[in-house]
Design an enzyme around this catalytic site. Structure first.
Site, PDB file in Angstrom:
ATOM      1  N   GLY A  76      33.419   8.333   1.023  1.00 34.79           N
ATOM      2  CA  GLY A  76      34.230   9.219   1.783  1.00 34.79           C
ATOM      3  C   GLY A  76      33.574  10.688   1.997  1.00 34.79           C
ATOM      4  CB  SER A  77      30.130  12.053   0.968  1.00 34.83           C
ATOM      5  OG  SER A  77      29.283  11.444   2.168  1.00 34.83           O
ATOM      6  CG  ASN A  78      30.024  11.478   6.533  1.00 31.23           C
ATOM      7  OD1 ASN A  78      29.295  12.348   7.264  1.00 31.23           O
ATOM      8  ND2 ASN A  78      29.315  10.507   6.280  1.00 31.23           N
TER       9      ASN A  78
ATOM     10  CG  MET B  20      31.451   0.234   5.420  1.00 25.69           C
ATOM     11  SD  MET B  20      30.297   1.065   6.552  1.00 25.69           S
ATOM     12  CE  MET B  20      28.774  -0.100   6.452  1.00 25.69           C
TER      13      MET B  20
ATOM     14  CG  LEU C  10      37.834  -0.786  14.375  1.00 23.83           C
ATOM     15  CD1 LEU C  10      38.429   0.790  14.038  1.00 23.83           C
ATOM     16  CD2 LEU C  10      39.146  -1.444  13.697  1.00 23.83           C
TER      17      LEU C  10
ATOM     18  CG  ASN D  11      31.155   5.178  13.619  1.00 24.28           C
ATOM     19  OD1 ASN D  11      31.522   5.155  12.297  1.00 24.28           O
ATOM     20  ND2 ASN D  11      29.943   4.418  13.854  1.00 24.28           N
TER      21      ASN D  11
ATOM     22  CG  HIS E 118      24.969   4.255  13.222  1.00 21.52           C
ATOM     23  ND1 HIS E 118      25.435   3.065  12.633  1.00 21.52           N
ATOM     24  CD2 HIS E 118      23.663   3.977  13.457  1.00 21.52           C
ATOM     25  CE1 HIS E 118      24.424   2.211  12.449  1.00 21.52           C
ATOM     26  NE2 HIS E 118      23.238   2.921  12.774  1.00 21.52           N
TER      27      HIS E 118
ATOM     28  N   GLY F  30      31.223  -2.615  21.865  1.00 15.52           N
ATOM     29  CA  GLY F  30      30.198  -3.021  21.152  1.00 15.52           C
ATOM     30  C   GLY F  30      30.029  -2.645  19.895  1.00 15.52           C
TER      31      GLY F  30
ATOM     32  CD  GLU G 102      25.885   9.847   7.768  1.00 14.79           C
ATOM     33  OE1 GLU G 102      25.598   9.053   8.536  1.00 14.79           O
ATOM     34  OE2 GLU G 102      26.381  10.000   6.601  1.00 14.79           O
TER      35      GLU G 102
HETATM   36  C1  GAR Z   1      27.446   7.086   6.118  1.00 11.74           C
HETATM   37  O1  GAR Z   1      26.117   7.190   5.687  1.00 11.74           O
HETATM   38  C2  GAR Z   1      27.672   6.465   7.198  1.00 11.74           C
HETATM   39  O2  GAR Z   1      26.876   6.954   8.231  1.00 11.74           O
HETATM   40  C3  GAR Z   1      27.855   5.019   7.174  1.00 11.74           C
HETATM   41  O3  GAR Z   1      28.183   4.757   5.936  1.00 11.74           O
HETATM   42  C4  GAR Z   1      28.206   6.063   5.125  1.00 11.74           C
HETATM   43  C5  GAR Z   1      29.353   6.212   4.345  1.00 11.74           C
HETATM   44  O4  GAR Z   1      29.423   7.422   3.502  1.00 11.74           O
HETATM   45  N1  GAR Z   1      28.156   4.313   8.107  1.00 11.74           N
HETATM   46  C6  GAR Z   1      27.956   3.217   8.815  1.00 11.74           C
HETATM   47  O5  GAR Z   1      26.825   2.584   8.490  1.00 11.74           O
HETATM   48  C7  GAR Z   1      28.846   2.597   9.842  1.00 11.74           C
HETATM   49  N2  GAR Z   1      27.762   1.785  10.477  1.00 11.74           N
HETATM   50  P1  GAR Z   1      30.556   8.106   3.007  1.00 11.74           P
HETATM   51  O6  GAR Z   1      31.495   6.955   2.702  1.00 11.74           O
HETATM   52  O7  GAR Z   1      29.899   8.885   1.886  1.00 11.74           O
HETATM   53  O8  GAR Z   1      31.026   8.988   4.324  1.00 11.74           O
END
Ligand code: GAR
Length: 202
Positions: free
Chosen positions: A12-14, A90, A93, A107, A109, A143, A174
């Site tokens: 959950g850092s984002n 992950m 949907l 999202n 990515h 997609g 990010e």
């Molecule tokens: C992030 O790097 C995000 O871009 C990626 O998972 C990580 C989650 O980190 N998402 C995907 O690959 C989606 N296809 P976080 O839980 O620390 O935010």
């Protein structure tokens, strides 16, 4: 003020970057809830510590994808969000879920889409040998990682990078990009025209 619900599956850092931007007055949104599909997601505790309603809906407790999607949609809908923000969520949907939340799901990515969709995109980029990769904020369509692109940020691949060091630098990008993109959407500063998104301000 626009209301958002954040979906996570792990660290959950984002999500943390979005909460920090909100707290700093840089992201004018009400974070109504954080929902995880994994009960052990570290981000759930972080959300709760920040005083945000945190739920988990364990996808393994459902017979199939559609039943899980329906339960998730019902939970999200109870908060009536303007935007559903996937932050390391992950699960794919699609179908009815995206019809209910059409044009309201975004999202982040960890690559410069359309390059390297799917899993471990930083590793795909390293293995391919590209000199630049990065991250992409996009609308979610039917997609996998194919929806209209809202914002991108490049990250150079450095000599000696490992999958871990590259992913760390992509994540730093990010944390900058996602609050900016969600903020622009919340202020109504981005409009879509087919696959194009047009920013009224930067
Ligand atoms: C992030 O790097 C995000 O871009 C990626 O998972 C990580 C989650 O980190 N998402 C995907 O690959 C989606 N296809 P976080 O839980 O620390 O935010």
């Amino acid at each position: 003020m626009k209301k958002i619900v954040i979906l996570i599956s792990g660290r959950g850092s984002n999500m943390e970057a979005l909460i920090a931007a909100r707290d700093a007055g840089q992201l004018p949104v009400d974070i109504a809830a954080v929902i995880s599909n994994r009960p052990d997601a570290m981000g759930l505790e972080t959300a709760a510590r920040a005083g945000i309603t945190a739920h988990f809906i364990d996808h393994k407790a459902f017979a199939g994808r559609e039943a899980f999607d329906a339960a998730l949609a019902e939970c999200i809908d109870s908060f009536a969000p303007d935007l559903v923000v996937l932050a390391g969520f992950m699960r794919i949907l699609k179908g009815e879920f995206l019809r209910v939340f059409a044009n309201r799901v975004v999202n982040i990515h960890p690559s410069l889409l359309p390059a390297f969709p799917g899993l471990e995109s930083w590793k795909q980029a390293l293995d391919y040998g590209v000199k630049f990769t990065g991250c992409t904020v996009h609308f979610v369509d039917q997609g996998v990682d194919t929806g209209p692109i809202i914002a991108q940020q490049t990250v150079p691949v450095l000599t000696g990078d490992t999958a871990e060091t590259l992913h760390q630098r992509i994540q730093q990008a990010e944390w900058e990009l996602y609050p900016k993109a969600v903020g622009a959407l919340a202020r109504g500063a981005v409009r879509t025209q087919g696959r194009q998104t047009i920013w009224k301000e930067k």
